[in-house]
Motif scaffolding. Structure first.
Motif, PDB file in Angstrom:
ATOM      1  N   LYS A 106      27.274-106.584  41.821  1.00  0.00           N
ATOM      2  CA  LYS A 106      26.825-105.721  43.154  1.00  0.00           C
ATOM      3  C   LYS A 106      28.105-105.433  43.571  1.00  0.00           C
ATOM      4  O   LYS A 106      28.347-104.456  43.745  1.00  0.00           O
ATOM      5  N   ALA A 107      29.124-106.549  44.042  1.00  0.00           N
ATOM      6  CA  ALA A 107      30.551-105.912  44.228  1.00  0.00           C
ATOM      7  C   ALA A 107      30.858-104.613  43.368  1.00  0.00           C
ATOM      8  O   ALA A 107      31.668-103.754  44.015  1.00  0.00           O
ATOM      9  N   ARG A 108      31.119-104.565  42.086  1.00  0.00           N
ATOM     10  CA  ARG A 108      31.563-103.019  41.821  1.00  0.00           C
ATOM     11  C   ARG A 108      30.691-102.456  41.701  1.00  0.00           C
ATOM     12  O   ARG A 108      30.817-101.301  42.148  1.00  0.00           O
ATOM     13  N   ALA A 109      29.220-102.077  42.312  1.00  0.00           N
ATOM     14  CA  ALA A 109      28.409-100.834  42.224  1.00  0.00           C
ATOM     15  C   ALA A 109      28.647-100.617  43.688  1.00  0.00           C
ATOM     16  O   ALA A 109      29.277 -99.596  44.107  1.00  0.00           O
ATOM     17  N   ALA A 110      29.142-101.394  45.102  1.00  0.00           N
ATOM     18  CA  ALA A 110      29.481-101.159  46.491  1.00  0.00           C
ATOM     19  C   ALA A 110      30.538-100.501  46.073  1.00  0.00           C
ATOM     20  O   ALA A 110      30.589 -99.549  46.857  1.00  0.00           O
ATOM     21  N   ALA A 111      31.535-100.945  45.414  1.00  0.00           N
ATOM     22  CA  ALA A 111      32.897-100.715  45.231  1.00  0.00           C
ATOM     23  C   ALA A 111      32.702 -98.847  44.872  1.00  0.00           C
ATOM     24  O   ALA A 111      33.915 -97.947  45.329  1.00  0.00           O
ATOM     25  N   VAL A 112      31.732 -98.633  43.531  1.00  0.00           N
ATOM     26  CA  VAL A 112      31.682 -97.733  43.000  1.00  0.00           C
ATOM     27  C   VAL A 112      31.567 -96.601  43.604  1.00  0.00           C
ATOM     28  O   VAL A 112      31.906 -95.331  44.115  1.00  0.00           O
ATOM     29  N   GLU A 113      30.257 -96.770  44.675  1.00  0.00           N
ATOM     30  CA  GLU A 113      29.596 -96.084  45.635  1.00  0.00           C
ATOM     31  C   GLU A 113      30.493 -95.440  46.555  1.00  0.00           C
ATOM     32  O   GLU A 113      30.246 -94.476  47.338  1.00  0.00           O
ATOM     33  N   GLY A 114      31.420 -96.335  46.932  1.00  0.00           N
ATOM     34  CA  GLY A 114      32.696 -96.651  48.532  1.00  0.00           C
ATOM     35  C   GLY A 114      33.349 -95.236  47.720  1.00  0.00           C
ATOM     36  O   GLY A 114      33.646 -94.426  48.599  1.00  0.00           O
ATOM     37  N   LEU A 115      33.541 -95.375  45.868  1.00  0.00           N
ATOM     38  CA  LEU A 115      34.751 -94.109  45.375  1.00  0.00           C
ATOM     39  C   LEU A 115      34.128 -93.266  45.514  1.00  0.00           C
ATOM     40  O   LEU A 115      34.872 -91.878  45.159  1.00  0.00           O
ATOM     41  N   SER A 116      32.970 -92.751  45.228  1.00  0.00           N
ATOM     42  CA  SER A 116      32.196 -91.350  45.101  1.00  0.00           C
ATOM     43  C   SER A 116      32.539 -90.170  46.549  1.00  0.00           C
ATOM     44  O   SER A 116      32.683 -89.681  46.157  1.00  0.00           O
ATOM     45  N   SER A 117      32.871 -91.466  47.484  1.00  0.00           N
ATOM     46  CA  SER A 117      33.167 -90.802  49.000  1.00  0.00           C
ATOM     47  C   SER A 117      34.293 -90.364  49.048  1.00  0.00           C
ATOM     48  O   SER A 117      35.377 -89.729  50.296  1.00  0.00           O
ATOM     49  N   ALA A 118      35.741 -92.007  48.511  1.00  0.00           N
ATOM     50  CA  ALA A 118      37.145 -91.815  49.071  1.00  0.00           C
ATOM     51  C   ALA A 118      37.585 -92.233  47.437  1.00  0.00           C
ATOM     52  O   ALA A 118      37.273 -93.730  47.093  1.00  0.00           O
ATOM     53  N   ALA A 119      37.534 -91.507  46.746  1.00  0.00           N
ATOM     54  CA  ALA A 119      38.354 -91.539  45.268  1.00  0.00           C
ATOM     55  C   ALA A 119      39.864 -92.897  45.516  1.00  0.00           C
ATOM     56  O   ALA A 119      40.259 -93.038  44.188  1.00  0.00           O
ATOM     57  N   ASP A 120      40.313 -92.286  45.978  1.00  0.00           N
ATOM     58  CA  ASP A 120      41.618 -92.287  45.432  1.00  0.00           C
ATOM     59  C   ASP A 120      41.913 -94.480  46.738  1.00  0.00           C
ATOM     60  O   ASP A 120      43.069 -94.398  47.248  1.00  0.00           O
ATOM     61  N   ASP A 121      41.331 -94.459  47.756  1.00  0.00           N
ATOM     62  CA  ASP A 121      40.828 -95.397  48.555  1.00  0.00           C
ATOM     63  C   ASP A 121      41.153 -97.010  47.210  1.00  0.00           C
ATOM     64  O   ASP A 121      40.763 -97.294  46.595  1.00  0.00           O
ATOM     65  N   ILE A 122      42.783 -97.428  47.987  1.00  0.00           N
ATOM     66  CA  ILE A 122      43.110 -98.346  47.055  1.00  0.00           C
ATOM     67  C   ILE A 122      42.376 -99.832  47.158  1.00  0.00           C
ATOM     68  O   ILE A 122      42.051-101.043  46.184  1.00  0.00           O
ATOM     69  N   GLU A 123      41.849-100.093  48.388  1.00  0.00           N
ATOM     70  CA  GLU A 123      41.284-101.343  48.510  1.00  0.00           C
ATOM     71  C   GLU A 123      39.343-101.357  47.787  1.00  0.00           C
ATOM     72  O   GLU A 123      39.253-102.480  46.558  1.00  0.00           O
ATOM     73  N   LEU A 124      39.707 -99.924  47.120  1.00  0.00           N
ATOM     74  CA  LEU A 124      38.101 -99.963  46.825  1.00  0.00           C
ATOM     75  C   LEU A 124      37.955-100.208  45.366  1.00  0.00           C
ATOM     76  O   LEU A 124      37.256 -99.910  44.406  1.00  0.00           O
ATOM     77  N   LEU A 125      39.683 -99.288  45.387  1.00  0.00           N
ATOM     78  CA  LEU A 125      39.693 -99.074  43.629  1.00  0.00           C
ATOM     79  C   LEU A 125      40.442-100.843  42.975  1.00  0.00           C
ATOM     80  O   LEU A 125      39.436-100.747  41.689  1.00  0.00           O
ATOM     81  N   ARG A 126      40.660-100.998  44.052  1.00  0.00           N
ATOM     82  CA  ARG A 126      41.058-102.553  43.129  1.00  0.00           C
ATOM     83  C   ARG A 126      40.008-103.639  43.420  1.00  0.00           C
ATOM     84  O   ARG A 126      39.508-104.428  42.451  1.00  0.00           O
ATOM     85  N   LEU A 127      39.328-103.733  44.505  1.00  0.00           N
ATOM     86  CA  LEU A 127      37.434-104.273  44.348  1.00  0.00           C
ATOM     87  C   LEU A 127      36.696-104.191  43.124  1.00  0.00           C
ATOM     88  O   LEU A 127      36.359-104.700  42.197  1.00  0.00           O
ATOM     89  N   ALA A 128      36.804-102.615  42.849  1.00  0.00           N
ATOM     90  CA  ALA A 128      35.901-102.438  41.487  1.00  0.00           C
ATOM     91  C   ALA A 128      36.647-102.410  40.358  1.00  0.00           C
ATOM     92  O   ALA A 128      35.659-102.714  39.536  1.00  0.00           O
ATOM     93  N   GLY A 129      38.453-102.518  40.623  1.00  0.00           N
ATOM     94  CA  GLY A 129      38.559-102.553  38.871  1.00  0.00           C
ATOM     95  C   GLY A 129      38.200-104.540  38.558  1.00  0.00           C
ATOM     96  O   GLY A 129      38.287-104.798  37.985  1.00  0.00           O
ATOM     97  N   ARG A 130      38.440-105.174  39.174  1.00  0.00           N
ATOM     98  CA  ARG A 130      38.602-106.907  39.589  1.00  0.00           C
ATOM     99  C   ARG A 130      37.105-106.963  39.149  1.00  0.00           C
ATOM    100  O   ARG A 130      37.063-108.043  38.078  1.00  0.00           O
ATOM    101  N   ALA A 131      36.032-106.556  39.853  1.00  0.00           N
ATOM    102  CA  ALA A 131      34.751-106.895  40.005  1.00  0.00           C
ATOM    103  C   ALA A 131      34.450-106.379  38.105  1.00  0.00           C
ATOM    104  O   ALA A 131      33.704-106.753  37.652  1.00  0.00           O
TER     105      ALA A 131
END
Length: 313
Positions: free
Chosen positions: A18-43
């Motif tokens: 779920k963490a990855r899914a939420a982060a990936v969804e956020g990246l769809s509109s903010a592709a360079d957001d560092i915290e979302l990238l970090r969470l998507a990658g870690r998850a």
């Protein structure tokens, strides 16, 4: 709640999908957001997502002086088996934070995976020697010394852990098994006895008792082994002691009468009738080793952040 907040909440709760899914969804509109990238990658590392490395690489490109970013990338590369790249990433961590023991220990692992066993042991010995207490390097050294065929050194490292943390059941198991490996059954029996005191569940106590049985047999004391097998049989709920107890009862010439205890009740007669000959000593040790291996896997999942698999790949 924002996508970042959702991703962080799920990640902290251990729900990496779920963490990855939420982060990936956020990246769809903010592709360079560092915290979302970090969470998507870690998850993604936790769930085996194929884009985790790419996401964490982007973080290092934006934050090239962040040891945390390079450590995350190194972990992702190591998880994919990209050892050489992981080694370079861990070296970047140490360029930024030279005293980072986790990265130093990880470099020992990657050196081992790359086939540089002597370098790997030397690296971990250096980290362990500099540590003010017992570190992950000491834990790793137990496994690595074992892997390179140095049981005495592994035993010494395991004892350091037990001395610092007497309640560490996995380290106690290491001391017990390694004591057997180096031919010290009395010390092994004592260590398995301490391990028994640390157990809470009957199946765990059975494992410790079976270790004590193995030590008694190595010591040539079949009577003590029989006494211990009867204790184990009385609390064994899955029947792992049945064949061990049958062998010892038959060896003692008691005709198997005493094995009708615990789970063995109702099974022992059929077992003995089907038994063409008592299990050999080697077969008994194989049965005990299987029980101890299962116990080790359980303890590793519960207690140890750095495992043999981390060391040997």
């Amino acid at each position: 709640m924002s996508a970042l907040e959702q991703a962080r909440t799920h990640y902290e709760a251990g729900d990496f999908e779920k963490a990855r899914a939420a982060a990936v969804e956020g990246l769809s509109s903010a592709a360079d957001d560092i915290e979302l990238l970090r969470l998507a990658g870690r998850a993604g590392v936790e769930t085996g997502a194929p884009d985790a490395v790419d996401q964490l690489t982007k973080v290092t490109e934006v934050q090239p002086e962040s040891a945390e970013a390079w450590r995350d990338l190194a972990d992702a590369l190591a998880a994919e088996g990209r050892t050489e790249e992981a080694e370079k990433a861990f070296q970047k961590v140490l360029e930024i934070e030279p005293e980072d023991e986790v990265a130093q220990t990880a470099l020992g692992h990657t050196a081992f995976q790359a086939g540089r066993r002597d370098d790997a042991v030397a690296l971990l010995e250096q980290v362990a020697g500099r540590s003010g207490g017992v570190s992950t390097a000491h834990v790793s050294l137990v496994d690595m010394y074992r892997a390179v065929g140095q049981p005495e050194e592994a035993l010494a490292a395991a004892r350091k852990i037990v001395d610092a943390d007497p309640g560490n059941a996995l380290a106690a198991l290491d001391v017990a098994e390694l004591s057997l490996d180096v031919g010290r059954p009395d010390e092994a029996a004592e260590a398995f006895g301490r391990l028994r005191e640390l157990t809470d569940l009957p199946e765990d106590e059975v494992a410790a008792l079976q270790g004590m049985i193995k030590a008694a047999l190595r010591n040539g004391d079949e009577q003590r082994a029989l006494e211990l097998a009867r204790e184990a049989g009385a609390i064994d709920t899955v029947g792992r002691t049945t064949a061990v107890l049958a062998h010892l009862e038959l060896s003692a010439g008691d005709g198997g009468g005493q094995i009708e205890v615990g789970v063995a009740r109702g099974q022992s007669t059929a077992f003995l009738q089907a038994l063409e000959a008592p299990p050999s000593r080697d077969e008994i040790e194989t049965l005990v080793d299987a029980t101890l291996a299962d116990f080790r896997r359980k303890l590793t999942e519960d207690d140890r952040s750095v495992t043999t698999e981390d060391v040997v790949g």
